[in-house]
Design an enzyme around this catalytic site. Structure first.
Site, PDB file in Angstrom:
ATOM      1  CE  LYS A 110      -4.362  -1.847   1.508  1.00 38.10           C
ATOM      2  NZ  LYS A 110      -5.410  -1.936   2.518  1.00 38.10           N
ATOM      3  CE  LYS A 192      -5.895  -9.395  -2.654  1.00 44.32           C
ATOM      4  NZ  LYS A 192      -6.726  -9.389  -1.496  1.00 44.32           N
ATOM      5  CE  LYS A 195     -13.983  -5.417  -1.655  1.00 44.88           C
ATOM      6  NZ  LYS A 195     -12.955  -5.180  -0.659  1.00 44.88           N
TER       7      LYS A 195
HETATM    8  P1  ADP Z   1      -9.738  -6.693  -1.779  1.00 40.62           P
HETATM    9  O1  ADP Z   1      -8.308  -7.059  -2.023  1.00 40.62           O
HETATM   10  O2  ADP Z   1     -10.623  -7.213  -2.848  1.00 40.62           O
HETATM   11  O3  ADP Z   1      -9.903  -5.202  -1.539  1.00 40.62           O
HETATM   12  P2  ADP Z   1     -10.284  -7.047   1.085  1.00 40.62           P
HETATM   13  O4  ADP Z   1      -8.926  -6.566   1.501  1.00 40.62           O
HETATM   14  O5  ADP Z   1     -11.451  -6.184   1.367  1.00 40.62           O
HETATM   15  O6  ADP Z   1     -10.229  -7.456  -0.468  1.00 40.62           O
HETATM   16  O7  ADP Z   1     -10.533  -8.471   1.752  1.00 40.62           O
HETATM   17  C1  ADP Z   1     -11.724  -8.954   2.373  1.00 40.62           C
HETATM   18  C2  ADP Z   1     -11.558 -10.442   2.726  1.00 40.62           C
HETATM   19  O8  ADP Z   1     -11.518 -11.246   1.517  1.00 40.62           O
HETATM   20  C3  ADP Z   1     -10.251 -10.759   3.464  1.00 40.62           C
HETATM   21  O9  ADP Z   1     -10.489 -11.792   4.428  1.00 40.62           O
HETATM   22  C4  ADP Z   1      -9.352 -11.274   2.388  1.00 40.62           C
HETATM   23  O10 ADP Z   1      -8.352 -12.149   2.898  1.00 40.62           O
HETATM   24  C5  ADP Z   1     -10.323 -12.017   1.472  1.00 40.62           C
HETATM   25  N1  ADP Z   1      -9.871 -11.986   0.060  1.00 40.62           N
HETATM   26  C6  ADP Z   1      -9.588 -10.883  -0.669  1.00 40.62           C
HETATM   27  N2  ADP Z   1      -9.241 -11.196  -1.940  1.00 40.62           N
HETATM   28  C7  ADP Z   1      -9.291 -12.557  -2.010  1.00 40.62           C
HETATM   29  C8  ADP Z   1      -9.046 -13.497  -3.064  1.00 40.62           C
HETATM   30  N3  ADP Z   1      -8.698 -13.112  -4.281  1.00 40.62           N
HETATM   31  N4  ADP Z   1      -9.204 -14.801  -2.808  1.00 40.62           N
HETATM   32  C9  ADP Z   1      -9.576 -15.214  -1.562  1.00 40.62           C
HETATM   33  N5  ADP Z   1      -9.825 -14.390  -0.529  1.00 40.62           N
HETATM   34  C10 ADP Z   1      -9.693 -13.069  -0.725  1.00 40.62           C
END
Ligand code: ADP
Ligand code: TRP
Length: 325
Positions: A110, A192, A195
């Site tokens: 970040k 991965k 969003k």
């Molecule tokens: P993003 O990277 O999409 O902004 P967040 O940081 O809001 O996601 O993560 C919310 C939850 O979803 C967390 O527990 C995170 O570990 C899980 N998570 C995020 N991306 C993935 C992914 N591609 N596959 C599996 N779990 C994920």
């Protein structure tokens, strides 16, 4: 077991969030004492528009209720409503080594992404997360793989605190879903699905059928034409097979077998259909809930009341041990 997890109010949830985290939450609430919350304070560490924050909180609340969080079974609330999170965060600041914070992968990523705004909150983010977890004497934290490092730091902080001041906290463990802990982006299966990093590569839980179809048909696949699970050589197809398997609840081997001799197009067509059907109840539930915003606010308020009772009693212990009273 006492289970806890949080989600930032940063946009809609995608199938990676769902398969990696939310789906586990829904399962766990059947037989455990679950605490789930919307981490609005965490979301302030990256650039955000304050005019949209309340709308985003409501959106995430609706998304999780539509996905199956049952507010009768689980304590579900907004983080900033419980002041004890920030109080405990400050106290844990005095226990957490700076070096550990600087080593966190998410901080480094970040800091690179938001070069112009590397605020102290971004560095201290995991301490607030540790406070969230320890405040409820959490035993297990269901999250995706990217969060494991933060849970381990919470464990270190709990251990240090208990050694220094006497035992208050439980040492939490991360809980990963065996399969689906890392769903990859459709447009780049080496990254991965995220969003915050790349919304184009995501299928959102509430995407309309046409969008799902378009995204799956244009998902990056690999050389050759076999439908075979091999993440190193065929990352694209392997990711799609993982998604197929998790939504159909069929083992990958069985899916490979049923697509023997068939091409990518046929596989993608059926995957799109599977997703459209599997996500239909979520779309319907979300529409119903969006029309009931008073109910959503009341639900979150009631959740906060229940959370407050636990938070107050644990903070009393913490203040006593640290010599504040
Ligand atoms: P993003 O990277 O999409 O902004 P967040 O940081 O809001 O996601 O993560 C919310 C939850 O979803 C967390 O527990 C995170 O570990 C899980 N998570 C995020 N991306 C993935 C992914 N591609 N596959 C599996 N779990 C994920
Ligand atoms: N950092 C988590 C994420 O980005 C969200 C979060 C905040 C969290 N506090 C938490 C997750 C406590 C688990 C436990 O996804």
């Amino acid at each position: 077991m006492r289970i806890l997890s949080g989600v930032q109010p940063t946009g809609s949830i995608h199938i990676g969030n769902y398969l990696g985290a939310t789906k586990q939450w829904i399962e766990l609430q059947k037989n455990n004492e679950c605490v789930f919350f919307i981490a609005d304070l965490h979301s302030l560490t990256t650039p955000h528009n304050s005019a949209d924050l309340q709308k985003n909180i409501l959106e995430v609340a609706v998304a999780h209720l539509a996905a199956g969080i049952d507010p009768q079974k689980s304590v579900f609330f907004i983080q900033s409503k419980i002041k004890e999170h920030t109080e405990l965060c400050w106290l844990l600041n005095t226990v957490c080594p700076i070096g550990d914070l600087q080593r966190m992968t998410q901080y480094k990523e970040k800091a690179r992404q938001f070069k112009k705004d590397i605020n102290a909150g971004l560095l201290n983010y995991p301490i607030l997360q540790a406070a969230d977890i320890l405040l409820y004497k959490t035993e297990a934290v269901p999250v995706g793989k990217d969060q494991v490092q933060h849970i381990e730091l919470a464990r270190t902080i709990a251990k240090k605190f208990n050694q220094k001041f006497g035992k208050v906290f439980t040492e939490p463990k991360a809980m990963l879903s065996k399969f689906g802990a890392k769903i990859m982006a459709l447009d780049n299966p080496k990254k991965k699905m995220s969003k915050s990093l790349d919304p184009k590569g995501c299928i959102f839980l509430f995407d309309e059928p046409e969008e799902i179809k378009k995204k799956i048909m244009s998902a990056v696949t690999d050389m050759g034409k076999e439908i075979k699970y091999n993440p190193a050589k065929k990352p694209g197809v392997s990711n799609l097979l993982t998604i197929y398997s998790l939504f159909s609840e069929k083992p990958i081997k069985e899916i490979e077998y049923s697509f023997k001799g068939k091409g990518y197009a046929q596989f993608k067509n059926l995957l799109a259909e599977l997703l459209i059907n599997s996500l239909e109840p979520f779309r319907r539930k979300r529409k119903e809930l969006l029309a009931r915003d008073i109910y959503i606010h009341e639900t979150l308020k009631l959740g906060a009341k229940r959370a407050q009772i636990i938070a107050e009693s644990v903070m009393l212990e913490v203040r006593q041990k640290m010599g504040l009273i």
